[in-house]
Every structure is written in C-alpha cells, then in structure tokens.
Design a protein around this motif. Structure first.
Motif, PDB file in Angstrom:
ATOM      1  N   ALA A   1       0.862  -1.176   0.000  1.00 30.67           N
ATOM      2  CA  ALA A   1       0.000   0.000   0.000  1.00 30.67           C
ATOM      3  C   ALA A   1       0.895   1.221   0.000  1.00 30.67           C
ATOM      4  CB  ALA A   1      -0.892   0.007   1.230  1.00 30.67           C
ATOM      5  N   GLN A   2       0.770   2.040  -1.033  1.00 31.24           N
ATOM      6  CA  GLN A   2       1.470   3.313  -1.038  1.00 31.24           C
ATOM      7  C   GLN A   2       0.491   4.334  -0.484  1.00 31.24           C
ATOM      8  OE1 GLN A   2       2.976   4.673  -4.805  1.00 31.24           O
ATOM      9  NE2 GLN A   2       3.394   6.709  -4.016  1.00 31.24           N
ATOM     10  N   THR A   3       0.885   5.016   0.578  1.00 33.43           N
ATOM     11  CA  THR A   3       0.009   5.971   1.248  1.00 33.43           C
ATOM     12  C   THR A   3       0.665   7.342   1.286  1.00 33.43           C
ATOM     13  OG1 THR A   3       0.883   5.729   3.484  1.00 33.43           O
ATOM     14  CG2 THR A   3      -0.725   4.081   2.773  1.00 33.43           C
ATOM     15  N   THR A   4      -0.063   8.293   1.822  1.00 32.46           N
ATOM     16  CA  THR A   4       0.501   9.622   2.007  1.00 32.46           C
ATOM     17  C   THR A   4       1.577   9.610   3.096  1.00 32.46           C
ATOM     18  OG1 THR A   4      -1.299  10.138   3.535  1.00 32.46           O
ATOM     19  CG2 THR A   4      -1.588  10.792   1.238  1.00 32.46           C
ATOM     20  N   GLN A   5       1.607   8.531   3.897  1.00 26.85           N
ATOM     21  CA  GLN A   5       2.582   8.409   5.001  1.00 26.85           C
ATOM     22  C   GLN A   5       3.771   7.513   4.660  1.00 26.85           C
ATOM     23  OE1 GLN A   5       1.671  10.362   7.587  1.00 26.85           O
ATOM     24  NE2 GLN A   5      -0.119  10.794   6.338  1.00 26.85           N
TER      25      GLN A   5
END
Length: 150
Positions: free
Chosen positions: A70-74
C-alpha cells in the motif's frame, strides 16, 4: 432522488427503504452503495508493527515480488491481503483496478495521458505515473464517460 432521514429511537441500527416505481440505474447504484460495507481502515504491516491506514490516505495498492503493498501519504506498507480481496473491500467510488497488479485511488490522479497508443498514463499527485494496461482501458474510459474523475 429524494432523501429523507427520520430519527427514531426504536431502531438500534440504521435501516434504509427505497420506494420507487421502477428499478433504474440510480436506484441500483443507491442499493449498491447502501449495502456495501467497506472498512474505512486497513491494517498495514510496518516491520514488526501494524499501522492502521484510512482508505482516504491510500494512493495506490500494487503487487510486486509476490507481495502486496500500500502506497500511502505516510509511506509504503506491506499488506497481508491479496489484490482481489482489496478490490472487493475498497470504496468502489474512488478505487479502480488499472492492471493485473495495481489499484489506484482516483482522488490522487492529477492528469490522464491518452496520447500513448492503446493505453492510458495516469499522472498521480505524488509525481509518479501509473499505466493502465490494455485489458482495463475500456473500463477506465467508461469511468471517464460517467464523470467519476471530476
């Protein structure tokens, strides 16, 4: 479509009823949205700990080296689910499969490049570009026609 909300303490959990003369596309979409229960948080692995990530923070979900990330904003996290499972639980209004190994959050798409013959390039707000495989081009075009990107 008219929407009416009535507060009544006799109901322990929300109940929805749709009154209509015919089963239209609008009614079918309302039924689908009301009956879906997509979790708002996903459990992601970060080394030895588990991080709860809201769906709104997901930029994309992709498979690589037999794992799902999962690529997230974090940052990036490892997921313990398969892509097809995530495709079923992620909010279908915003998440769309663009290839055999990638699901994109439409809220993070900045621009579409339709100049590439037979495919679509999606420039993400993160600066990366994801490519729609030929198999999913017609699906993405139908989403464009419905105005989902606006």
């Amino acid at each position: 479509m008219k929407v009416k909300v009535q507060l009544d303490r006799r109901y322990a959990e929300p109940e929805a009823a749709i009154y209509t003369a015919a089963m239209t596309g609008e009614v079918q979409q309302a039924v689908r949205l009301l009956s879906e229960e997509s979790p708002q948080m996903l459990a992601c692995c970060d080394g030895e700990s588990v991080v709860l990530v809201e769906q709104t923070q997901l930029v994309r979900v992709y498979g690589a080296a037999k794992k799902v990330y999962a690529q997230t904003t974090q940052g990036e996290f490892l997921l313990r689910r398969r892509l097809y499972e995530l495709e079923q639980i992620l909010d279908r209004r915003y998440f769309v499969r663009i290839s055999k190994s990638e699901i994109i959050n439409l809220r993070f798409v900045r621009r579409l490049d339709l100049s590439i013959a037979g495919t679509i390039g999606m420039q993400l707000k993160t600066g990366e570009t994801a490519y729609v495989s030929r198999r999913y081009v017609n699906h993405i075009k139908s989403i464009l026609e419905q105005g989902a990107f606006s």
